[in-house]
Motif scaffolding. Sequence first.
Motif, PDB file in Angstrom:
ATOM      1  N   GLY A  28      -5.595  21.281   8.295  1.00  0.00           N
ATOM      2  CA  GLY A  28      -4.432  21.749   8.874  1.00  0.00           C
ATOM      3  C   GLY A  28      -3.179  21.367   7.681  1.00  0.00           C
ATOM      4  O   GLY A  28      -2.149  21.279   8.301  1.00  0.00           O
ATOM      5  N   ALA A  29      -3.583  20.792   6.863  1.00  0.00           N
ATOM      6  CA  ALA A  29      -2.333  20.555   5.810  1.00  0.00           C
ATOM      7  C   ALA A  29      -1.611  21.639   5.510  1.00  0.00           C
ATOM      8  O   ALA A  29      -1.783  22.549   5.415  1.00  0.00           O
ATOM      9  CB  ALA A  29      -2.748  19.748   4.576  1.00  0.00           C
ATOM     10  N   ILE A  30      -0.062  21.275   5.552  1.00  0.00           N
ATOM     11  CA  ILE A  30       0.705  22.463   5.322  1.00  0.00           C
ATOM     12  C   ILE A  30       1.279  22.212   3.924  1.00  0.00           C
ATOM     13  O   ILE A  30       1.758  21.253   3.615  1.00  0.00           O
ATOM     14  CB  ILE A  30       1.832  22.569   6.218  1.00  0.00           C
ATOM     15  N   VAL A  31       1.498  23.430   3.133  1.00  0.00           N
ATOM     16  CA  VAL A  31       2.025  23.332   1.703  1.00  0.00           C
ATOM     17  C   VAL A  31       3.574  23.023   1.888  1.00  0.00           C
ATOM     18  O   VAL A  31       4.189  23.279   2.797  1.00  0.00           O
ATOM     19  CB  VAL A  31       1.841  24.575   1.033  1.00  0.00           C
ATOM     20  N   GLY A  32       3.791  21.954   1.140  1.00  0.00           N
ATOM     21  CA  GLY A  32       5.132  21.574   1.080  1.00  0.00           C
ATOM     22  C   GLY A  32       5.646  20.523   2.084  1.00  0.00           C
ATOM     23  O   GLY A  32       6.619  19.798   2.208  1.00  0.00           O
ATOM     24  N   GLN A  33       4.617  20.182   3.122  1.00  0.00           N
ATOM     25  CA  GLN A  33       4.840  19.271   3.802  1.00  0.00           C
ATOM     26  C   GLN A  33       4.603  17.507   3.561  1.00  0.00           C
ATOM     27  O   GLN A  33       3.778  17.666   2.777  1.00  0.00           O
ATOM     28  CB  GLN A  33       4.029  19.434   5.244  1.00  0.00           C
ATOM     29  N   THR A  34       5.639  16.875   3.995  1.00  0.00           N
ATOM     30  CA  THR A  34       5.066  15.415   3.251  1.00  0.00           C
ATOM     31  C   THR A  34       4.306  14.585   4.485  1.00  0.00           C
ATOM     32  O   THR A  34       4.671  14.612   5.661  1.00  0.00           O
ATOM     33  CB  THR A  34       6.450  14.621   3.316  1.00  0.00           C
ATOM     34  N   TYR A  35       3.535  13.983   3.809  1.00  0.00           N
ATOM     35  CA  TYR A  35       2.209  13.322   4.727  1.00  0.00           C
ATOM     36  C   TYR A  35       2.377  11.874   4.273  1.00  0.00           C
ATOM     37  O   TYR A  35       2.318  11.388   3.167  1.00  0.00           O
ATOM     38  CB  TYR A  35       0.848  13.895   4.593  1.00  0.00           C
ATOM     39  N   TYR A  36       2.475  10.715   5.257  1.00  0.00           N
ATOM     40  CA  TYR A  36       2.588   9.538   5.027  1.00  0.00           C
ATOM     41  C   TYR A  36       1.045   8.795   5.110  1.00  0.00           C
ATOM     42  O   TYR A  36       0.166   8.990   6.186  1.00  0.00           O
ATOM     43  CB  TYR A  36       3.533   8.911   5.832  1.00  0.00           C
ATOM     44  N   VAL A  37       0.661   8.273   4.052  1.00  0.00           N
ATOM     45  CA  VAL A  37      -0.695   7.390   4.322  1.00  0.00           C
ATOM     46  C   VAL A  37      -0.586   6.103   4.368  1.00  0.00           C
ATOM     47  O   VAL A  37      -0.055   5.535   3.565  1.00  0.00           O
ATOM     48  CB  VAL A  37      -1.575   7.754   2.976  1.00  0.00           C
ATOM     49  N   MET A  38      -0.994   5.439   5.344  1.00  0.00           N
ATOM     50  CA  MET A  38      -0.885   3.845   5.476  1.00  0.00           C
ATOM     51  C   MET A  38      -2.214   3.424   5.244  1.00  0.00           C
ATOM     52  O   MET A  38      -3.239   3.699   5.847  1.00  0.00           O
ATOM     53  CB  MET A  38      -0.421   3.659   6.989  1.00  0.00           C
ATOM     54  N   VAL A  39      -2.293   2.506   4.336  1.00  0.00           N
ATOM     55  CA  VAL A  39      -3.577   1.729   3.991  1.00  0.00           C
ATOM     56  C   VAL A  39      -3.206   0.192   4.545  1.00  0.00           C
ATOM     57  O   VAL A  39      -2.106  -0.308   4.170  1.00  0.00           O
ATOM     58  CB  VAL A  39      -3.897   1.785   2.568  1.00  0.00           C
ATOM     59  N   ALA A  40      -4.092  -0.374   5.074  1.00  0.00           N
ATOM     60  CA  ALA A  40      -3.847  -1.737   5.656  1.00  0.00           C
ATOM     61  C   ALA A  40      -5.209  -2.322   5.793  1.00  0.00           C
ATOM     62  O   ALA A  40      -6.408  -1.918   5.645  1.00  0.00           O
ATOM     63  CB  ALA A  40      -3.464  -1.562   6.984  1.00  0.00           C
ATOM     64  N   ALA A  41      -5.313  -3.818   5.949  1.00  0.00           N
ATOM     65  CA  ALA A  41      -6.317  -4.470   5.974  1.00  0.00           C
ATOM     66  C   ALA A  41      -6.070  -5.656   6.980  1.00  0.00           C
ATOM     67  O   ALA A  41      -4.891  -5.890   7.358  1.00  0.00           O
ATOM     68  CB  ALA A  41      -6.731  -5.441   4.817  1.00  0.00           C
ATOM     69  N   ALA A  42      -6.868  -5.841   8.031  1.00  0.00           N
ATOM     70  CA  ALA A  42      -7.004  -6.875   8.935  1.00  0.00           C
ATOM     71  C   ALA A  42      -6.806  -8.231   8.469  1.00  0.00           C
ATOM     72  O   ALA A  42      -8.022  -8.551   7.672  1.00  0.00           O
ATOM     73  CB  ALA A  42      -8.249  -6.892  10.113  1.00  0.00           C
ATOM     74  N   PRO A  43      -5.657  -9.130   8.737  1.00  0.00           N
ATOM     75  CA  PRO A  43      -5.898 -10.430   8.187  1.00  0.00           C
ATOM     76  C   PRO A  43      -6.858 -11.294   8.756  1.00  0.00           C
ATOM     77  O   PRO A  43      -7.382 -11.251   9.980  1.00  0.00           O
ATOM     78  CB  PRO A  43      -4.319 -10.905   8.635  1.00  0.00           C
ATOM     79  N   GLY A  44      -7.390 -12.150   7.788  1.00  0.00           N
ATOM     80  CA  GLY A  44      -8.412 -13.044   8.335  1.00  0.00           C
ATOM     81  C   GLY A  44      -9.852 -12.343   8.584  1.00  0.00           C
ATOM     82  O   GLY A  44     -10.774 -12.888   9.091  1.00  0.00           O
ATOM     83  N   SER A  45      -9.865 -11.092   8.238  1.00  0.00           N
ATOM     84  CA  SER A  45     -11.153 -10.294   8.498  1.00  0.00           C
ATOM     85  C   SER A  45     -12.318 -10.936   7.782  1.00  0.00           C
ATOM     86  O   SER A  45     -13.470 -10.855   7.877  1.00  0.00           O
ATOM     87  CB  SER A  45     -11.170  -9.001   8.677  1.00  0.00           C
ATOM     88  N   GLN A  46     -11.977 -11.581   6.473  1.00  0.00           N
ATOM     89  CA  GLN A  46     -13.090 -12.000   5.594  1.00  0.00           C
ATOM     90  C   GLN A  46     -12.712 -13.264   4.843  1.00  0.00           C
ATOM     91  O   GLN A  46     -11.447 -13.703   4.698  1.00  0.00           O
ATOM     92  CB  GLN A  46     -13.327 -10.954   4.450  1.00  0.00           C
TER      93      GLN A  46
END
Length: 486
Positions: free
Chosen positions: A64-82
Amino acid sequence: GQCDDTSTCSIAEQDCADGSICVMPDERACNELMPLACSDGNQVACDSADPTTQQGQAALCFKGAIVGQTYYVMVAAAPGSQKRCVGGLDDRSRCNSYVDCRAKCRRGPNIGQACMNNEDCPESYCWKGTCEELDHRGIYNLTIRSPCDGAPDLIPNDLCQGAEQITGTSLWNTFRLSGGGQYAPATLDCLAPDCLPGLENDLWYDWIAPASGAVSMSVCGDRVSTSPELAITVYEGCDCPPNDAQIVACSEGAPVRCGNGSLLTFDVTGNTCYKIRVGALNEVVSTGELEIDFERTCPRTASIKLLTPPDGVVDARQPYPPTDSAHPQNIDRFVVSGPPNRVRRECWSICEIGLPPATPPAVISELLDNTDGTFTLLLDRPLLPGYETILKYTDHSGQVAVSSFTILPGDVNRDGTSNPADVTSLLEMIAGDAPSRWGLHSEDIDRSGTATPADALRLIDLLQGAHFYSPGWNGRSTPPDTGQCP
């Protein structure tokens, strides 16, 4: 959005006067945007020869992505998980505590060799690594592909923005959480409401209240269960994303016609849009029904049950004191369960079968909600002795649920007629030689609160017509149903 010079701008128009790209500030993007898709990672190693970079990966796919629409992608990691051993023989190996890391010789000809103490390391010393949390700062490789090969479509109202528009004051809507055909199973928009932390998935609806008043909303699933498996949350306003401050009603279980559903009753404001979120508390439920009744005095129910007096009881007690017929002691109220909350008096009716036409029928004058799934119905007069009474609940679709009871003074053994055999039955019950038919309704003839031999004497008075009981109840039975009760 915001330009580099902090002036406001339109992301769609890209109209920054300083020539910069109009974007939404990260903090606002985090706090205000509705997630379209979410993945917490499957913790498998990335395709890399360097073991220090094998910290896991996550993947997701959405349509359902719309042409010209801005999408924000958040990449994160859980602190202390490893955690990793740092400096010991197991350098960069996973660990949970200091004892998981082995020691090694630090320098000299035995560098890297396992050791127990410094004597094991000539020209050097034995050094044990420490177990440290990984520093998650680093390089993330984000890959975006289009299209999502082989991915099924989302259910149209799986996302807040795609909420299904529903209208009406009384409606049913069937939903399928398990997907099927071209659709993938329903997902959970990343954040579940605080009132339903166990929500597994959700579907969305927008409903505009036709006027101010009361509304009942319920969900039922496709499984037989005695514990809640489906939940419902309602927000005031239909913008996305909603927040917990907009919640006007939330439930994960309430008295409802099915064992595994949920019911909400609340007041709404006319011409206001309400966003309805339904979902499962476990992934076993696949399909369900959403029911909405606005200002319906009579929501649907499968059955009703008399609690006081008991359903089907035959009340054999005296109708009034033997010397005071002006103060009837018969039933003038009863407690019932069955229908959903917020029902009204107009849903109920009673009828005394065979009542003479000239006798005004009893009327339910008031309904009291006991707030525990039961109701107390008050009558405008006590019911008359010698008649079977039918209690009916009629829902807004015309379906009727029925319960009944009988007031027949002297009919201790419940054979339909008052006669001397009831005296024998009563004495056997009081002596414990025979089971009671209806407890005190069968045995406490004088309404003293206890079954005693005195009740047998009062029963004889009833049958013989002593005092104000004339002409007596011996041989009397309730009139047959000739259809006068609609």
